[in-house]
Design a protein around this motif. Structure first.
Motif: not given
Length: 249
Positions: A151-158
């Motif tokens: 989640i931290r490394s792909n927050r923009s996707i979330l």
């Protein structure tokens, strides 16, 4: 006592190598070894009492203690990992982890109770449930650890999923799949190599105790199936229960 002295040779080798190569793990190795010795000796005395005098109620109490201890360990590690996040509710996560372990443990107890795979006695129930709780604890920790990092490394996707109208659960679901896959992959790899590369612990112990190798193999297979199934189940249950907390990470 002589056996322990000979066994400690391996710890001494590890300490000497750690010092020589400046790995700086000697204190941790010694601490871990002594802690394991103390805990297992205490467990041995407790199990002697339970096997001789205890009934199924005491067995359930010990299982509950296993679950609470495992919950505390995982929750503490999660708190340390995301201590800066004030939106994360530590008490809720403790509840979710404990409910997850209670659910998989209850399910396992019911299978053992009605399948007659092993006698439903403390001597058999406690070690088997210990394996289930311990491996489920590891699976839960791996799921949480992976999902936090993902989640931290792909927050923009979330946020992109949420912006497109996905619910919190739908947005988090791809992250859940990655985390759960990562948690059970080591177990599946172990199952693929079992019997060819190594003999697992339960089967080794039964053979050393004089059990028939085929019977030991059957029990070991059942244990590994139980461990894999409950590990995946525990990861799924935890994600379903805690997705509102996880989305806040």
């Amino acid at each position: 006592m002589v056996e322990l002295i000979y066994g400690f040779i391996f710890i001494l080798i590890a300490i000497i190598l750690s010092i020589k190569e400046e790995i700086r793990l000697e204190k941790e190795i010694l601490y871990s070894a002594i802690l394991a010795l103390i805990q297992l000796i205490i467990l041995g005395y407790v199990l002697i009492y339970i096997f001789e005098y205890g009934g199924i109620v005491i067995t359930y109490i010990m299982v509950l203690l296993m679950i609470l201890t495992a919950t505390y360990i995982v929750n503490s590690k999660m708190n340390a990992k995301i201590k800066e996040n004030k939106r994360y509710n530590k008490r809720y996560m403790f509840l979710y982890i404990s409910l997850t372990l209670l659910t998989v443990t209850f399910f396992t107890l019911m299978v053992l109770r009605f399948s007659h795979v092993v006698p439903y006695e403390p001597r058999y129930i406690i070690p088997l449930i210990g394996m289930i709780v311990g491996n489920s604890m590891n699976a839960i920790h791996l799921v949480l650890d992976k999902i936090v990092d993902h989640i931290r490394s792909n927050r923009s996707i979330l946020w992109g999923y949420l912006a497109l109208g996905a619910s919190e659960f739908q947005a988090l679901r791809p992250f859940m799949r990655v985390a759960i896959t990562s948690s059970v992959t080591p177990m599946m790899n172990m199952m693929k190599s079992v019997g060819i590369i190594f003999i697992p612990g339960a089967m080794t112990g039964m053979i050393l105790a004089g059990a028939d190798p085929l019977y030991a193999a059957k029990i070991q297979v059942i244990i590994m199936w139980m461990v894999l199934g409950t590990a995946l189940l525990s990861g799924l249950i935890l994600c379903y229960l805690s997705y509102r907390e996880l989305i806040r990470l």
